[in-house]
Design an enzyme around this catalytic site. Structure first.
Site, PDB file in Angstrom:
ATOM      1  N   HIS A   1       1.578  -5.038   5.552  1.00  0.00           N
ATOM      2  CA  HIS A   1       2.957  -5.568   5.666  1.00  0.00           C
ATOM      3  C   HIS A   1       2.872  -7.092   5.517  1.00  0.00           C
ATOM      4  O   HIS A   1       2.368  -7.584   4.518  1.00  0.00           O
ATOM      5  CB  HIS A   1       3.505  -5.095   7.021  1.00  0.00           C
ATOM      6  CG  HIS A   1       4.977  -5.252   7.230  1.00  0.00           C
ATOM      7  ND1 HIS A   1       5.852  -5.668   6.275  1.00  0.00           N
ATOM      8  CD2 HIS A   1       5.747  -5.036   8.349  1.00  0.00           C
ATOM      9  CE1 HIS A   1       7.086  -5.702   6.770  1.00  0.00           C
ATOM     10  NE2 HIS A   1       7.043  -5.326   8.038  1.00  0.00           N
TER      11      HIS A   1
ATOM     12  N   HIS B   1       4.594  -1.430  -3.640  1.00  0.00           N
ATOM     13  CA  HIS B   1       5.644  -1.446  -2.622  1.00  0.00           C
ATOM     14  C   HIS B   1       6.191  -0.037  -2.464  1.00  0.00           C
ATOM     15  O   HIS B   1       6.287   0.700  -3.441  1.00  0.00           O
ATOM     16  CB  HIS B   1       6.771  -2.403  -3.046  1.00  0.00           C
ATOM     17  CG  HIS B   1       7.622  -2.833  -1.900  1.00  0.00           C
ATOM     18  ND1 HIS B   1       8.669  -2.074  -1.445  1.00  0.00           N
ATOM     19  CD2 HIS B   1       7.538  -3.918  -1.102  1.00  0.00           C
ATOM     20  CE1 HIS B   1       9.205  -2.701  -0.415  1.00  0.00           C
ATOM     21  NE2 HIS B   1       8.547  -3.811  -0.172  1.00  0.00           N
TER      22      HIS B   1
ATOM     23  N   ASP C   1       4.410 -10.947  -1.436  1.00  0.00           N
ATOM     24  CA  ASP C   1       3.255 -11.642  -0.868  1.00  0.00           C
ATOM     25  C   ASP C   1       2.268 -12.150  -1.910  1.00  0.00           C
ATOM     26  O   ASP C   1       1.317 -12.848  -1.568  1.00  0.00           O
ATOM     27  CB  ASP C   1       2.511 -10.699   0.106  1.00  0.00           C
ATOM     28  CG  ASP C   1       3.357 -10.373   1.313  1.00  0.00           C
ATOM     29  OD1 ASP C   1       3.928 -11.315   1.874  1.00  0.00           O
ATOM     30  OD2 ASP C   1       3.454  -9.192   1.687  1.00  0.00           O
TER      31      ASP C   1
HETATM   32  N1  CMC Z   1      -3.826  -1.664  -5.091  1.00  0.00           N
HETATM   33  C1  CMC Z   1      -4.328  -0.550  -5.663  1.00  0.00           C
HETATM   34  N2  CMC Z   1      -3.736   0.659  -5.617  1.00  0.00           N
HETATM   35  C2  CMC Z   1      -2.567   0.726  -4.970  1.00  0.00           C
HETATM   36  C3  CMC Z   1      -1.986  -0.398  -4.360  1.00  0.00           C
HETATM   37  C4  CMC Z   1      -2.654  -1.623  -4.433  1.00  0.00           C
HETATM   38  N3  CMC Z   1      -2.152  -2.719  -3.887  1.00  0.00           N
HETATM   39  N4  CMC Z   1      -0.827  -0.013  -3.756  1.00  0.00           N
HETATM   40  C5  CMC Z   1      -0.685   1.289  -3.996  1.00  0.00           C
HETATM   41  N5  CMC Z   1      -1.736   1.755  -4.723  1.00  0.00           N
HETATM   42  C6  CMC Z   1      -1.938   3.116  -5.232  1.00  0.00           C
HETATM   43  C7  CMC Z   1      -2.315   4.058  -4.110  1.00  0.00           C
HETATM   44  O1  CMC Z   1      -3.709   4.118  -3.940  1.00  0.00           O
HETATM   45  C8  CMC Z   1      -1.733   5.359  -4.605  1.00  0.00           C
HETATM   46  O2  CMC Z   1      -2.577   5.862  -5.598  1.00  0.00           O
HETATM   47  P1  CMC Z   1      -2.822   7.467  -5.753  1.00  0.00           P
HETATM   48  O3  CMC Z   1      -1.475   8.013  -6.133  1.00  0.00           O
HETATM   49  O4  CMC Z   1      -3.861   7.612  -6.804  1.00  0.00           O
HETATM   50  O5  CMC Z   1      -3.267   7.939  -4.406  1.00  0.00           O
HETATM   51  C9  CMC Z   1      -0.437   4.938  -5.295  1.00  0.00           C
HETATM   52  O6  CMC Z   1      -0.680   3.580  -5.714  1.00  0.00           O
HETATM   53  C10 CMC Z   1       0.780   4.982  -4.380  1.00  0.00           C
HETATM   54  O7  CMC Z   1       0.533   4.154  -3.259  1.00  0.00           O
HETATM   55  P2  CMC Z   1       0.915   4.524  -1.766  1.00  0.00           P
HETATM   56  O8  CMC Z   1      -0.193   4.001  -0.880  1.00  0.00           O
HETATM   57  O9  CMC Z   1       1.270   5.962  -1.660  1.00  0.00           O
HETATM   58  O10 CMC Z   1       2.210   3.659  -1.590  1.00  0.00           O
HETATM   59  P3  CMC Z   1       2.913   3.303  -0.241  1.00  0.00           P
HETATM   60  O11 CMC Z   1       4.348   3.246  -0.529  1.00  0.00           O
HETATM   61  O12 CMC Z   1       2.479   4.189   0.855  1.00  0.00           O
HETATM   62  O13 CMC Z   1       2.317   1.846   0.095  1.00  0.00           O
HETATM   63  C11 CMC Z   1       2.010  -0.470   0.194  1.00  0.00           C
HETATM   64  C12 CMC Z   1       2.983   0.666  -0.144  1.00  0.00           C
HETATM   65  C13 CMC Z   1       2.763  -1.803   0.068  1.00  0.00           C
HETATM   66  C14 CMC Z   1       1.509  -0.320   1.625  1.00  0.00           C
HETATM   67  C15 CMC Z   1       0.822  -0.432  -0.803  1.00  0.00           C
HETATM   68  O14 CMC Z   1       1.297  -0.620  -2.120  1.00  0.00           O
HETATM   69  C16 CMC Z   1      -0.251  -1.472  -0.469  1.00  0.00           C
HETATM   70  O15 CMC Z   1      -1.110  -1.210   0.359  1.00  0.00           O
HETATM   71  N6  CMC Z   1      -0.188  -2.688  -1.118  1.00  0.00           N
HETATM   72  C17 CMC Z   1      -1.117  -3.754  -0.772  1.00  0.00           C
HETATM   73  C18 CMC Z   1      -0.661  -4.472   0.482  1.00  0.00           C
HETATM   74  C19 CMC Z   1       0.572  -5.326   0.243  1.00  0.00           C
HETATM   75  O16 CMC Z   1       0.631  -6.077  -0.710  1.00  0.00           O
HETATM   76  N7  CMC Z   1       1.520  -5.233   1.171  1.00  0.00           N
HETATM   77  C20 CMC Z   1       2.751  -6.033   1.131  1.00  0.00           C
HETATM   78  C21 CMC Z   1       3.950  -5.200   0.873  1.00  0.00           C
HETATM   79  S1  CMC Z   1       5.408  -6.128   0.454  1.00  0.00           S
HETATM   80  C22 CMC Z   1       5.833  -7.069   1.816  1.00  0.00           C
HETATM   81  C23 CMC Z   1       5.901  -6.378   3.113  1.00  0.00           C
HETATM   82  O17 CMC Z   1       6.376  -5.257   3.267  1.00  0.00           O
HETATM   83  O18 CMC Z   1       5.489  -7.000   4.085  1.00  0.00           O
END
Ligand code: CMC
Length: 446
Positions: free
Chosen positions: A285, A324, A380
């Protein structure tokens, strides 16, 4: 058809003739069909409870870990269309607010639903700036933190501690009390953040200067040294104000959900905000901005980006600042932030990590792994570069997210409190553990 039951107790044929805004569910275990109303594109999870295999059955529930497809509230604060990359506060596009508004005006909008008149804005600004001082005792316990304590840890505990100073905050159903705590929370967040920062440096605390703007005063409390009067650089002051506007709210994200959940127990707003800050601290987050910078430092050079991307694709590491839950398009905030970054770099010199960030973005936007998963830069991705160029240490980055998000948190908390449909938040579970069994004495345990 005759045997069909509805939530209203009418037959399907009767209901269908009245309205088509219903959903028919056939339970193949029993052959029974149920018709449930659709309102605002949703069905009520409680309407599923009537679906039973026999009268003793508890009834159907929906299972949705991490709330991927569950609306937990009705809200009128922030609108996001993740596919189109749209973000609006109270109907106003984020791009217009970033260009024309100030953080304090935007905070007023989020909390009151309308932009303030000139008098309302004056009054609001006066109240916020007259609640920036903190009790001298707070300085004493800030002193108790180790010099390398993470400022987010200090923020969580200090904001929670405010509840011990303001007993009137418990009166959450009193509008006047809520207003007072709102002034205090928005007013004191920058002061506590700046004091936490100065503590890590061993520098004397700088008291608020109410003549300065909200971001200007924050810069004063952070960076003033021997000047008799601190004059913030207007470009940096405006850049910070725009970043504050962009971070003010983001509908039902992890920390908004936390403040609603914790607040639903009717605890005071300081304790609930401390919980929201804790949620924001996590690297998935608000802690992501700090992690992005650590990642760029780890990559080190533009030439090493392709190798790093390979590691991302094998699942070894994440590309922080990408992806996201809601945006499956470019995060509109990231677009504005990229512009602000160049304005800051023009003044402070280009951040050497920028080239690495741009190369990560270039490769990711073309690579099938990211394209298929619709992973774009989020809010971010570039903020860390700006904050670093402005002179902030990495550990302060999530704090710079928490300060402006306070107005959004309070708006979400208040909306939850005033919604007659809301109660204490209490999800259900699917229990798959042991059935009842006899206590095992020590000698029988393996
Ligand atoms: N790098 C590599 N792969 C990713 C990333 C990433 N940053 N984000 C998602 N994926 C992949 C994930 O592994 C999954 O792949 P697969 O379908 O093969 O299993 C697919 O994309 C879908 O991801 P998810 O984890 O199911 O998506 P989510 O909605 O649960 O997670 C998230 C959203 C923001 C937690 C995630 O994208 C992430 O961890 N990003 C990196 C951390 C980040 O930048 N966070 C800030 C978010 S924006 C500001 C805020 O909310 O504070």
């Amino acid at each position: 058809m005759d045997s069909l039951t509805t939530t209203a107790g009418t037959t399907k044929t009767e209901a269908s003739s009245k309205s088509h805004d219903t959903l028919t569910i056939t339970d193949n275990r029993t052959g029974k069909a149920y018709e449930v109303p659709i309102t605002n594109g949703t069905i009520r999870a409680m309407d599923l409870r009537q679906i039973k295999t026999d009268p003793n059955d508890f009834g159907m529930m929906s299972y949705d870990p991490a709330y991927n497809n569950t609306a937990a509230c009705i809200s009128r604060i922030t609108y996001i269309d993740g596919d189109k990359g749209v973000l609006r506060y109270r109907g106003y596009p984020i791009e217009e607010l970033a260009e024309k508004s100030t953080y304090l005006e935007t905070a007023y909008l989020l909390l009151h639903g309308e932009l303030p008149t000139e008098t309302q804005l004056k009054d609001w600004t006066w109240h916020i700036s007259h609640h920036t001082f903190i009790h001298e005792s707070i300085k004493k316990f800030l002193d108790g933190f180790h010099y390398d304590a993470h400022p987010m840890g200090m923020m969580i505990s200090t904001i929670a501690a405010l509840s011990t100073f303001y007993h009137d905050a418990k009166d959450i159903l009193n509008e006047e009390s809520r207003r007072k705590q709102t002034y205090r929370l928005i007013g004191k967040m920058p002061t506590i953040a700046a004091f936490a920062y100065r503590h890590t440096l061993g520098m004397p605390f700088v008291y608020p200067d109410n003549e300065l703007s909200y971001p200007g005063n924050f810069l004063n409390m952070l960076f003033r040294t021997t000047e008799t009067r601190y004059r913030p650089n207007p470009t940096l002051e405006r850049a910070l104000d725009v970043l504050f506007i962009l971070h003010a709210d983001h509908e039902q994200n992890c920390s908004a959900n936390v403040i609603r959940g914790v607040g639903s127990s009717h605890v005071d707003p300081y304790s609930a905000t401390a919980a929201a800050i804790a949620a924001l601290y996590g690297p998935l987050h608000g802690g992501a901005n700090e992690e992005v910078l650590r990642m760029l430092l780890e990559i080190g050079t533009v030439q090493k980006v392709p190798d790093f991307i390979k590691r991302v694709k094998t699942g070894e590491v994440k590309l922080m600042g990408f992806g996201h839950r809601i945006y499956k398009n470019y995060d509109p905030r990231a677009r504005i932030i990229k512009r602000v970054a160049y304005e800051v770099f023009e003044l402070m010199g280009k951040n050497p990590l920028l080239e690495i960030a741009l190369e990560c973005e270039r490769i990711a936007l073309e690579d099938e792994y990211f394209v298929k998963r619709k992973l774009y830069p989020n809010v971010d991705f570039y903020t860390g570069l700006i904050y670093q160029s402005m002179g902030f240490p990495m550990t302060m980055f999530p704090v710079l997210f928490a300060i402006p998000r306070t107005s959004g948190w309070i708006a979400q908390w208040q909306e939850m409190l005033l919604d007659p449909e809301q109660k204490i938040a209490r999800p259900r579970q699917v229990y798959l553990g042991h059935d009842t069994r006899d206590y095992l004495s020590m000698e029988k345990r393996s």
